[in-house]
Design a protein around this motif. Structure first.
Motif, short mmCIF file in Angstrom:
data_model
loop_
_atom_site.label_atom_id
_atom_site.label_comp_id
_atom_site.label_asym_id
_atom_site.label_seq_id
_atom_site.Cartn_x
_atom_site.Cartn_y
_atom_site.Cartn_z
N ARG A 298 -5.14 -12.35 -2.87
CA ARG A 298 -5.21 -12.42 -3.57
C ARG A 298 -3.82 -12.87 -3.92
N GLU A 299 -3.35 -11.92 -3.75
CA GLU A 299 -1.58 -12.00 -3.90
C GLU A 299 -0.72 -11.67 -2.93
N GLY A 300 -1.67 -12.46 -1.96
CA GLY A 300 -1.16 -13.54 -0.68
C GLY A 300 0.29 -12.28 0.24
N PHE B 25 10.20 -9.82 -2.71
CA PHE B 25 8.81 -9.22 -3.19
C PHE B 25 8.78 -8.28 -4.17
N ALA B 26 7.35 -7.94 -3.91
CA ALA B 26 7.25 -6.39 -5.00
C ALA B 26 6.16 -6.13 -4.42
N VAL B 27 6.14 -4.39 -4.71
CA VAL B 27 4.89 -3.58 -4.63
C VAL B 27 3.59 -4.00 -5.29
N ILE B 28 3.11 -4.22 -4.84
CA ILE B 28 1.85 -3.38 -5.38
C ILE B 28 0.87 -2.45 -5.52
N ALA B 29 0.97 -1.77 -6.22
CA ALA B 29 -0.08 -0.25 -6.01
C ALA B 29 -1.35 -0.34 -6.07
N ALA C 267 3.44 -2.67 -10.44
CA ALA C 267 2.63 -3.30 -10.90
C ALA C 267 1.17 -2.35 -10.17
N THR C 268 1.13 -1.82 -11.23
CA THR C 268 -1.22 -1.47 -10.31
C THR C 268 -2.29 -2.32 -10.78
N VAL C 269 -2.70 -2.44 -9.69
CA VAL C 269 -3.87 -3.72 -9.78
C VAL C 269 -5.43 -2.35 -9.43
N GLU C 270 -6.09 -1.85 -10.68
CA GLU C 270 -7.56 -1.15 -10.51
C GLU C 270 -8.31 -2.43 -9.63
N ILE C 271 -9.07 -1.87 -8.71
CA ILE C 271 -9.98 -2.41 -8.06
C ILE C 271 -11.42 -2.40 -8.25
N ALA C 272 -11.70 -2.90 -8.77
CA ALA C 272 -13.32 -3.52 -9.68
C ALA C 272 -13.99 -2.80 -8.13
N MET C 273 -14.55 -1.77 -7.28
CA MET C 273 -15.13 -1.98 -6.33
C MET C 273 -16.66 -2.76 -6.72
#
Lengths: 264, 294
Positions: free
Chosen positions: B48-50, B20-24, B140-146
């Motif tokens: 999306r990432e489960g 498992f991994a951390v997604i920021a 890994a950082t995911v920038e989320i688009a609002m």
């Protein structure tokens, strides 16, 4: 008075164990059986806010709660403080915040139209502060949390000052809306004996939990996903050394002690 | 709190035993007007990432974001939890467990939620990890688009900074707090002098800061106020209601001054002086002065 339609206010309250009276057994567990319960302390601020808005603007206040028959004690108190009627969702089932808010939302949809729902910042036992914002989501209504001051606007909206950690935010939303109030917002009133007596004549509408279950074609009700596995007393291993001599003696003994602790 | 939340998430992953991994997830800073949009965006990424756990800081807005995510995904929320880990026993489905204060901090509860779930952690629960602390990959950082801006249902009118904090209770080494034992606002000069003599700052229990308004709300220590952790905490004329005690538990040394020997504050104090604060505090001030002179 604005001459507009009277406001319909719902105040949510929880009948919760009085933590100050809660005893610990020999194994460090709380003695919940027969423990004193009363209206969660901060909910009295929510009731006070609802009743005082009603007194200013006109309207009705409905107290809303969920639980066993015992909850009637807290409902009676809310009615004595000035609520006009109450809704009790009967349930002896353990429900978490998600399930509780789901059934509360179903009950208000069933029971009555409303303009404003008021919750407290959190219950005295868990202090989660979840049911208020969850109610707003189930009902798809705007939510304003941690309100420390309310002001009715003439245009059918409520302006609120929110006590956030670093700032005070002034926001506004149209009715219907849900808010949660902080305990600093007011000082809850104490009902008079007459008000307490009159409270028992006010109507309490009851909904068994099953009657609020989703019908065919509706999304399933949430199960209680959160469980409490164990509850144990927090250990406060403090020295508990008392000085009871003259003020001068005690003062110098304390200073010595603090020096040897290395905190002076 | 981002670094603390990331550290908490890393420990959960460790308890899962790999894979498992951390997604920021970084988004717009949640505000009272946009917290719903932030929650919706997080729900998108989590789906999306489960994601098995969505972890947030237990701030006032963090709780609201957690509440919305929970309703939208029909998941449980663990609030204010420390010691998070994923546990499974006897073939039962894995649960996220954690420990949290209940009954105004008088008890700790071990709580569990079925996965996937949402959890909020209090400030101080996890130390941000240093570069060398862990061999795990940085998240890994995911920038989320609002999403396209929907008209905001909660309209922002203005931001008022809280009254200038001349005190920093959170990082103070010495705090002297006043409670209902004081008869007049003017008498608070006693705690001010004591705090000054000890190089500390003045705090308050709720009756003084909120009900009587003798001291500013920014000095209110307790469950609904600030949590402090000084080396030395001195409670003067404070009875020791659970709500106040909840905010001072992490102090290194607690001193209580109260004329009522039965006051609950003595049960949580290292040292107590049973006596009239109007006599004890002046005696303390004098003793400190004598000591400094010698």
């Amino acid at each position: 008075m604005s001459g507009k339609a009277p406001l319909r206010i719902i105040v949510c309250l929880k009948h919760a164990v009085d933590e100050s009276e809660l005893r610990v057994d020999a194994s460090g567990h709380p003695i919940l059986q027969g423990a004193q319960a009363r209206m969660s302390a901060f909910d009295r601020n929510a009731v006070e806010e609802g009743v005082s808005i009603k007194e200013k603007a006109g309207g009705t206040v409905t107290a809303l709660s969920l639980g066993t028959e015992d909850v009637r004690k807290s409902i009676k108190e809310a009615l004595a403080m000035g609520c006009d009627r109450a809704i009790l969702v009967n349930s002896s089932k353990y429900l978490d915040a998600l399930a509780t808010s789901y059934y509360l939302a179903r009950a208000v949809q069933r029971a009555a139209p409303y303009d404003l729902m008021i919750c407290s910042e959190g219950a005295s036992d868990t202090y989660d502060g979840l049911v208020g914002p969850m109610l707003a989501q189930w009902l798809d209504l705007p939510f304003m949390g941690y309100v420390r001051r309310t002001e009715l606007r003439g245009d059918g909206s409520l302006q609120c000052e929110l006590a956030m950690e670093e700032s005070v935010e002034v926001v506004e939303a149209r009715f219907p809306s849900v808010i949660s109030v902080v305990s600093e917002i007011n000082s809850p009133r104490y009902p008079t004996l007459l008000q307490i007596m009159q409270a028992s004549k006010k109507p309490i509408e009851e909904f068994p939990l099953d009657s609020l279950a989703p019908g065919p074609g509706e999304a399933a009700a949430p199960e209680a996903a959160v469980r409490v596995l164990d509850t144990t007393a927090q250990s406060m291993s403090r020295k508990k050394i008392l000085f009871e001599g003259s003020p001068e003696e005690s003062a110098s003994k304390l200073l010595e002690a603090l020096k040897s602790e290395g905190v002076l | 709190m981002a670094a603390e939340v990331a550290a908490g998430a890393a420990t959960i992953c460790e308890s899962l035993g790999g894979g498992f991994a951390v997604i920021a997830v970084s988004s717009e800073t949640p505000s009272p007007s946009n917290f719903e949009a932030v929650a919706d965006a997080i729900v998108e990424v989590a789906k999306r990432e489960g994601a098995q756990v969505v972890l947030l800081g237990a701030t006032r807005l963090g709780r609201q974001v957690a509440a919305r995510i929970a309703v939208k995904t029909s998941q449980g929320v663990l609030s204010d939890v420390r010691d998070l880990r994923v546990e499974s026993s006897g073939g039962a489905a894995a649960m996220l467990t954690g420990v949290r204060p209940v009954f105004a901090g008088k008890f700790n509860a071990k709580v569990a939620s079925v996965l996937p779930c949402v959890a909020t952690i209090p400030s101080g629960a996890y130390a941000p990890q240093g570069a060398s602390a862990s061999s795990t990959q940085p998240p890994a950082t995911v920038e989320i688009a609002m999403g396209p801006k929907a008209p905001e249902r909660v309209k922002h009118i203005e931001t008022r900074p809280k009254p200038k904090n001349t005190v920093d209770l959170k990082s103070a080494e010495v705090i002297v707090s006043a409670g209902r034992g004081f008869k007049n606002k003017e008498d608070l000069v006693l705690v001010e002098n004591l705090a000054e003599a000890l190089g500390g700052v003045v705090g308050a229990s709720r009756p003084l800061s909120s009900d009587l308004g003798w001291l500013g709300e920014e000095r209110h220590i307790g469950l609904t106020g600030i949590y402090v952790r000084p080396s030395l905490y001195i409670a003067v004329g404070i009875s020791g209601q659970l709500q106040h005690v909840a905010g001072i538990k992490d102090s290194k040394i607690i001193v209580a001054i109260n004329k009522d020997k039965q006051a609950p504050i003595f049960q949580v104090a290292d040292y107590g002086i049973v006596g009239d604060l109007y006599l004890v505090v002046p005696a303390l001030l004098k003793a400190i002065e004598t000591q400094k002179a010698s």
